[in-house]
Design an enzyme around this catalytic site. Structure first.
Site, PDB file in Angstrom:
ATOM      1  N   ASP A 229       0.861  -1.169   0.000  1.00 49.62           N
ATOM      2  CA  ASP A 229       0.000   0.000   0.000  1.00 49.62           C
ATOM      3  C   ASP A 229       0.905   1.229   0.000  1.00 49.62           C
ATOM      4  OD1 ASP A 229      -2.394   1.543   0.303  1.00 49.62           O
ATOM      5  OD2 ASP A 229      -1.839   1.833   2.392  1.00 49.62           O
TER       6      ASP A 229
ATOM      7  N   THR B  43       0.500   4.531   0.774  1.00 49.98           N
ATOM      8  CA  THR B  43       0.484   5.398   1.944  1.00 49.98           C
ATOM      9  C   THR B  43       0.915   4.626   3.185  1.00 49.98           C
ATOM     10  OG1 THR B  43      -1.339   6.627   0.952  1.00 49.98           O
ATOM     11  CG2 THR B  43      -0.922   6.996   3.286  1.00 49.98           C
TER      12      THR B  43
ATOM     13  N   ASP C 188      -1.096  -0.239   6.667  1.00 50.64           N
ATOM     14  CA  ASP C 188      -1.120   0.437   7.953  1.00 50.64           C
ATOM     15  C   ASP C 188      -2.487   0.982   8.320  1.00 50.64           C
ATOM     16  OD1 ASP C 188      -1.261   2.468   6.096  1.00 50.64           O
ATOM     17  OD2 ASP C 188      -0.028   3.849   7.263  1.00 50.64           O
TER      18      ASP C 188
END
Length: 803
Positions: free
Chosen positions: A296, A298, A563
């Protein structure tokens, strides 16, 4: 959530002291008593203990040296696992996200284990629900219960409704009163009904368990046959018992389980030193098998947090926009648009500040806006829709100030100058949001999570600076060198994701795909696209899960990093879920591995450790099971022929120590970069079966050749021991390849030690070796050379010989 201050003060300190606490066993390690039982009370220890007692009663004490294996195995296994347990428990405490509760009218943070029955628990996006409860306050609260029900759509929660442990908040905020804690909580009861812990699948663990199961069944009949034949053909009961025990003991791969446990435990400790928490021990095996890594953007490629860059009026010259259609088809009236489009008539800064201060648990975007606009005086929100990764926008009705929405331009707009400007900015890697005002004053309701019914007018573009991790480029290069395919999947704008991927040198970054164009009902087609492309933007949480499933269906072993709460479903379904330390509590709860220091550069060490463990255990299994198979073949042939067993237990102890025990310890802990491949059990069998059979035939042939001469039984057994050592030593050479300097030194040292044992009188006496007949010994060496050649050919033909 200020309204809670007056109406719900929470428990008092006195009530907390007398309430039931939320004590739940950690899944990262088992208890000390369980460790002791697992290492002491084993089937192998029982069998070896009985055989040890028989030797002490009927044979010579020197032949009972193998009994020390019980003590050594138990002590080493207990020490290593306790060491790993301490590391895991310390890291697990660090990893535990504190729970926000209200007690004595004051908000505070407590450890999950300090939550008590009746506590008032506060919720925000990304918070994991650790206990069951009843909602008493909700502001756009949405809870994802997919881990419990399988339904991916979040559920709106209202006061009076129940929430269950194992779910997590994805949007809005709220509070609930704990009604069930500890082992009474729903998720804990589910886990206990299924198993103690949910463990990642381990082909290695299953393979070793199968080896042990089948070998146990073989030992019983073959051992009985061997005992019968030795008793029938030997006038000396002690010699018969000693020969039978020698065969049975050699059949047992007593060190295989121990070595596997040590390798896992040492891997846990090594990763722990890098602040990497392995929440499920079999996850170490998954690290070695990974061939696709889904990242991912970000929080993984970019560091946590961002900075507000620019706020650009949508029409800085004051001109009225064209009548743009909304994505839902609602037109914007030109006259109304002109009236609202004047830059000096739009309170842009105040609207941004008001939207950013809606949530008591702001995300990174809201925090960046708050830093530049710390307050929004006079703006009171009525109906609100909190931000969620699935919607990609948030909004609120501020009464006389109007209804405002902040979100992704390609979600809120469709075409036009503002849309084009946003696309140009995103193509540079900048994160871009658009601030819009609804033209319908009653456009938003708390119960609806759809865009306002009336037209939206773009007012400003808001850009943010993202912080690329300084270690990202080197880490990505490592995975490319290790033939691990990367897939960048992000919910952000496709052009922005592409720009960052291209800037980091990710192959195929310029061919990013908008996930909204991908097929949803054709997993095969989706898998083909995933295999041929690398970067994907505008991926929804549900699609991330579909990506993982599609890749797995094409035979890939998939690791997923993330996250945020939008990554939870994919992390759970991936073969290996890796969460960042700064991630949401829900993310860290479902992942098998947590990078506590939030360092992307730790990932190569994580993968490398997994490869080391698995490749080395396969090497060690080759050694132990070769021993098992030559013992099985020898015992069968000796039992059927009714002749004396060719060596005594002490001979087996000596050779096993030099060609298996000592080398296995070093091989199990050695560094390696080999990626593990499926088929652990067949590969080991293809190596061990032909090698074991040829070793057995060579030993029996040497013993028979010597026994037909005028030599004594001790000299005959010595010739058999020489052959046994030389053939199994060659198996060690093949297993240790490629031979670097330390492996070459190790195998040479084992040969030197055996020669020393044959040379020194007190060692010869202890191990009952008598190389007194040169012809026997030379024949043994010659047979060993031929057997070594045949072993090399057989494992080469089986495709298991290392280069």
């Amino acid at each position: 959530m200020d309204g809670l201050t007056l109406t719900a003060p929470g428990l008092t300190s006195a009530q907390v002291a007398g309430a039931k606490a939320n004590h739940v066993p950690r899944r990262s390690s088992r208890s000390l008593s369980a460790i002791l039982r697992a290492n002491v009370f084993t089937l192998f220890n029982l069998v070896i203990g009985v055989l040890w007692a028989l030797i002490l009663i009927f044979g010579e004490w020197q032949d009972g040296a193998f009994g020390l294996v019980i003590v050594a195995n138990a002590l080493i296994g207990i020490i290593q696992e306790v060491r790993a347990k301490r590391t895991l428990d310390k890291l697990a405490v660090i990893n535990e996200a504190p729970v926000r509760v209200r007690r004595d009218g004051v908000e505070r943070q407590v450890s999950p284990r300090d939550v008590v029955l009746g506590d008032l628990i506060l919720l925000g996006p990304g918070d994991r629900l650790l206990v069951d409860g009843e909602v008493i306050h909700a502001e756009g609260l949405e809870v994802d219960e997919s881990l419990l029900t399988g339904e991916a759509d979040p559920v709106h929660k209202q006061p009076g409704e129940q929430v269950l442990s194992g779910s997590f908040a994805v949007a809005g905020s709220g509070a609930f009163v704990a009604t069930k804690v500890g082992t009474d909580a729903y998720a804990v009861r589910l886990a206990e009904e299924a198993s103690r812990f949910h463990l990642a699948h381990s082909e290695l663990r299953a393979g070793v368990a199968n080896f042990i199961k089948y070998i146990t069944w073989l030992v019983i009949p073959i051992g009985a046959l061997l005992i019968y034949s030795q008793l029938r053909n030997s006038a000396d009961l002690g010699t018969a018992i000693t020969g039978a025990v020698a065969g049975i003991v050699t059949m047992i791969p007593e060190g295989l389980v121990l070595t596997t446990s040590i390798a896992f435990a040492v891997g846990v400790v090594r990763l722990g030193r890098r602040r990497c928490l392995v929440q499920e021990l079999p996850a170490i095996e998954g690290l070695a098998r990974v061939d696709v890594l889904c990242l991912d953007k970000t929080g993984t490629l970019t560091a946590a947090g961002m900075d507000l860059d620019q706020v650009l009026p949508a029409h800085p010259d004051g001109s009225a926009p064209a009548a743009l259609p909304r994505p839902d088809g609602h037109p914007i009236d030109p006259a109304l648009a002109a009236a609202l489009a004047k830059p000096d008539g739009q309170p842009i800064d105040a609207a941004l500040a008001a939207l950013a201060h809606l949530d008591s648990r702001p995300n990174a975007t809201a925090e960046a806006i708050r830093a530049a606009h710390p307050s929004a005086d006079g703006w009171t929100a009525g109906a609100t829709v909190p931000f969620s990764s699935a919607r990609k926008w948030s909004g609120a009705d501020f009464g006389e100030h109007g209804t405002w929405v902040l979100g992704a331009p390609d979600v809120l707009l469709q075409g036009g100058d503002c849309y084009d400007r946003a696309a140009e900015l995103a193509a540079t890697g900048t994160r871009v949001l658009v601030l819009c005002r609804a033209t319908d004053p009653a456009a938003l309701t708390d119960t609806a999570s759809t865009l306002p019914a009336g037209p939206l007018l773009p007012v400003a573009l808001v850009t943010f600076k993202q912080r690329i991790r300084p270690d990202a480029r080197d880490t990505l290069r490592y995975f490319a060198q290790q033939n691990v395919n990367l897939k960048i999947i992000s919910g952000d704008n496709t052009q922005a994701v592409s720009a960052i991927a291209t800037g980091l040198g990710i192959p195929g970054g310029e061919r990013a795909i908008d996930a909204r164009t991908l097929p949803h009902d054709d997993p095969d087609k989706l898998g083909e696209i995933l295999d041929s492309h690398t970067v994907f933007g505008r991926v929804t949480p549900r699609q991330k899960r579909e990506f993982v499933t599609a890749l797995q269906s094409r035979g890939h072993t998939v690791a997923m990093t993330g996250d945020g709460v939008n990554d939870v479903l994919a992390l759970k379904d991936a073969d290996l879920g890796i969460a960042m330390g700064a991630g949401s509590p829900a993310t860290k709860a479902v992942a098998q591995v947590v990078l506590l220091d939030d360092k992307f550069a730790t990932l190569p060490h994580v993968v490398g450790e997994g490869r080391r463990v698995l490749a080395n255990i396969e090497r060690v299994a080759n050694l132990f099971l070769t021993k098992t198979f030559y013992a099985i073949v020898l015992s069968l042939l000796v039992g059927v022929a009714g002749v004396a067993f060719p060596f005594a237990p002490r001979h087996s102890t000596l050779t096993n120590a030099l060609v298996i025990g000592i080398p296995a310890f070093f091989l199990a802990l050695a560094p390696t970069l080999e990626r593990a491949e499926p088929g652990f059990v067949p590969r080991v069998l293809r190596f061990a079966v032909p090698a074991g059979v040829l070793c057995a035939l060579a030993v029996l042939l040497s013993f028979w050749a010597a026994h037909n001469g005028a030599s004594s039984l001790l000299e005959d057994q010595t010739a058999a021991v020489i052959t046994l050592f030389l053939t199994t030593w060659w198996v060690l050479v093949l297993t240790a390849r490629p031979l670097n300097w330390w492996r070459a030194a190790m195998v040479a040292a084992m040969a030197v030690l055996f020669c020393v044992g044959l040379s020194l009188p007190f060692i010869r006496e202890f191990f009952a070796l008598e190389p007194g007949d040169p012809s026997n010994d030379l024949i043994a060496v010659g047979i060993s050379v031929v057997a070594a050649f045949l072993i090399s050919v057989s494992v080469k033909l089986a495709g298991t010989l290392r280069p």
